[in-house]
Design an enzyme around this catalytic site. Sequence first.
Site, mmCIF file in Angstrom:
data_model
loop_
_atom_site.group_PDB
_atom_site.id
_atom_site.type_symbol
_atom_site.label_atom_id
_atom_site.label_comp_id
_atom_site.label_asym_id
_atom_site.label_seq_id
_atom_site.Cartn_x
_atom_site.Cartn_y
_atom_site.Cartn_z
ATOM 1 N N ASP A 134 0.874 -1.161 0.000
ATOM 2 C CA ASP A 134 0.000 0.000 0.000
ATOM 3 C C ASP A 134 0.924 1.227 0.000
ATOM 4 O OD1 ASP A 134 -2.104 1.709 0.008
ATOM 5 O OD2 ASP A 134 -3.176 0.752 1.643
HETATM 6 C C1 BGC Z 1 -4.914 3.279 -0.195
HETATM 7 C C2 BGC Z 1 -4.968 2.232 -1.283
HETATM 8 C C3 BGC Z 1 -4.732 2.865 -2.616
HETATM 9 C C4 BGC Z 1 -3.415 3.627 -2.590
HETATM 10 C C5 BGC Z 1 -3.103 4.308 -3.900
HETATM 11 C C6 BGC Z 1 -3.673 4.130 -0.283
HETATM 12 O O1 BGC Z 1 -3.761 5.208 0.593
HETATM 13 O O2 BGC Z 1 -4.976 2.645 1.068
HETATM 14 O O3 BGC Z 1 -6.209 1.575 -1.268
HETATM 15 O O4 BGC Z 1 -4.721 1.889 -3.620
HETATM 16 O O5 BGC Z 1 -3.485 4.608 -1.574
HETATM 17 O O6 BGC Z 1 -3.976 5.316 -4.152
#
Ligand code: BGC
Length: 765
Positions: A300
């Site tokens: 993540d």
């Molecule tokens: C989120 C993810 C997301 C990523 C990219 C993170 O803050 O938890 O779900 O895919 O950002 O945007």
Amino acid sequence: MAKSRFKKWFIRILKGLGILFVLLFVTGAILYYNNTNYDMYSLYVSDGVLKTKLKNSDTKTVAEELVAQMTFDEKVNQLYGEKFAGGMAKMGINFIFKERFPHIYVGKNERLGIPPWVLSDGPRGARVLDKDIDAVTTFPVGMARGATWNPELEFEVHKVIGQEMRANKVNYGATPCINLLRHPGWGRAQETYGEDPWLLGEFGVAAVKGLETHNVMACPKHFALNSIENSRWVVDVKVDERTLREVYLPHFKKTVQEGKPASIMSAYNLVNGDYCGESKYLLTDILKNEWGFEGFVTTDWVAGLYDGVKGVQAGLHVEMPVSQAYKPELLQEAIDNGQITEAAIDRLVTESLTTRLKYAIGDDQSKYTHDIIGKPSSVALARQVAEESMVLLKNDGVLPFHPKKGKTIAVIGRLADIENTGDRGSSDSNPIYVETPYEGIQKYQEAKGNTVVLNDGSDIESAKKLAQEADEVVLVVGFTHEDEGEYIIFSREKMEEAAKTGKAPEGTTIGGDRPDLSLLATDQSLIKAIAPQNKNLALVYVGGSAIDMMEWEDEVPAILFAWYAGMEGGAALANILYGEVSPSGKLPFSIAKEQKDYPYFTPYIKEIAYGYYHGYTLFDKKGITPAYPFGFGMSYTNFSYDSLIVAQPALLKDDALQVNVKVTNSGEVTAKEVVQLYVGFSNSKVDRPIKLLRDFNKVALAPRETKNITLEVPVKDLAWYNPETKTWEVETMAYEVYVGGSSKTDDLLKAEFSVMEPKDEDTDH
Ligand code: BGC
């Protein structure tokens, strides 16, 4: 003298400030230009030699050859998104000036002709946009789609999202979110599909297959146990082995094994003491070795990996979106110290290349032109999904509203006429337009010659007067991105501190968890004021998860959960309220009568234990009657169930349970019903849930029509996980099977079947 010295200094300071200003301006302009008008790279192999190789031999062999030609730095380049400074600047500047995510190019190697991959979020629409594109088809949120109980629609939704990602020059979709809803207060509840692992698994598979139809790599997320938002970077979730295997992982396993996604995103949180991105147990032992996952794992974003050495040891392939823990100097040092080997890095790079090169040889780029974005069929799908998602929880004969002419309709509420498609975190999408509840009703009624009056409820007296005078009232209450959603806070320290103290950090930003499930006080007072004015009233709730309705439930004659319904939400709402379409959504979670009945939950916490029971399994076990059970939702017709027959009442472990049931639409309108099958374990020797969902089927029935529905469950799916033997065991015993229109006992027919050991003659051959 003193005066002229002062003047000299004053001029110097002014000059200094001027220079600083010019420098800042020039740097800003360069950064802005470079980062919002950055180079766009092809995501497909163009180099003739590599292309020929990929066509003539398997991708793994080609990947191995490429890795063999790489320098150490080139290998490490494959392990992260972009370089720290450039990548962060690109993200920040795009966020400020374009309100959108940039294309972050991962794993590009021009020397060897390896194209990069680019991620876009996508739970409700393609997030990353091409230079000349401002908007895309925007669907209802994941939880709404879970409420359709129609995975075929989810497949179609993800096909459109995949297609529009391709048109926006993206080949990797960070979707679907399949984390389990353990408690309705979870801020990102709206992104997932509900509380039940079976339902989540079915939707996860459908989403992955839909997205990958268009050669877009799917990335189910967040692996695993990511069900609290405000402490997501720091919370350590403690879970025992059986709970992990039976409750929190089955949907990931099914999505991986049946959907075969190219990738998986690890969660921010820790599980039993290890950050998910550094957990060898989750990433290698379970995901890769036990489940046979052949794709690559990405973290993540930004706070997903702290220790690069642990990342390599765990089998984490790519750190996103920038290099923080995967750095050449750090990894080289760890190799020199003997903590990791270069062979381990080679293996990670080979694995991710093997997968992604398969997606990089497509010759179908010309099909994905900008004009496929927002096609009429995609918009119509957004409306159909919104219609099928709306859940009618209460209806004292009010809905559908009477179709009389010349009436006045009051549409009241703060949310009645605002564009409200869900949170503004990563799952946001730029809709082509949004039809609000008021606009949908207005458009529908205008054609019928009726008058629709809007009142935002800020002046309670005028709203009351309008409600009194109108023929019917639509009262819209609920939430926006300010009340729930992804929690936007830029300081890990603040989150850590809040988790330690249990108190919200100062200056809290938008979104996040809802520790209290009540509606906002303004909405509650509005309901209390408006409900007594008119008996012909429907309360429409906009939000992503369960709410506490105790305070006002008895005062309103009809309650409709409309969710964050996407760009066509208003039109869908009108079709439901006025009976063009009968509601067919069913709750993808249980709603408790009292908040204390849910498992313990708090947004600011450093360590939390997730138990074996939650949702309907918890309520069943404790004998708590929920306010509205899992799987419940009313229709404008009645369905009756009879003749439940178990095809073969004695089964072996390799068999499948098959049951038939007759479902009749005994009313006057065409409608859809979700036929649900649960299996009961009352004879088990171990502690097991009273019942578990094991199949469902959404069927359309014309008035007075009866359909014979067959449902099926492989016996292996009745197993429990024995932590002592570390195996899944199917018990040989008598089981109950329940079939009906919700998880409530009164709504279910019951029969029995048993699973037996094979007789000797069965095992002879
Ligand atoms: C989120 C993810 C997301 C990523 C990219 C993170 O803050 O938890 O779900 O895919 O950002 O945007």
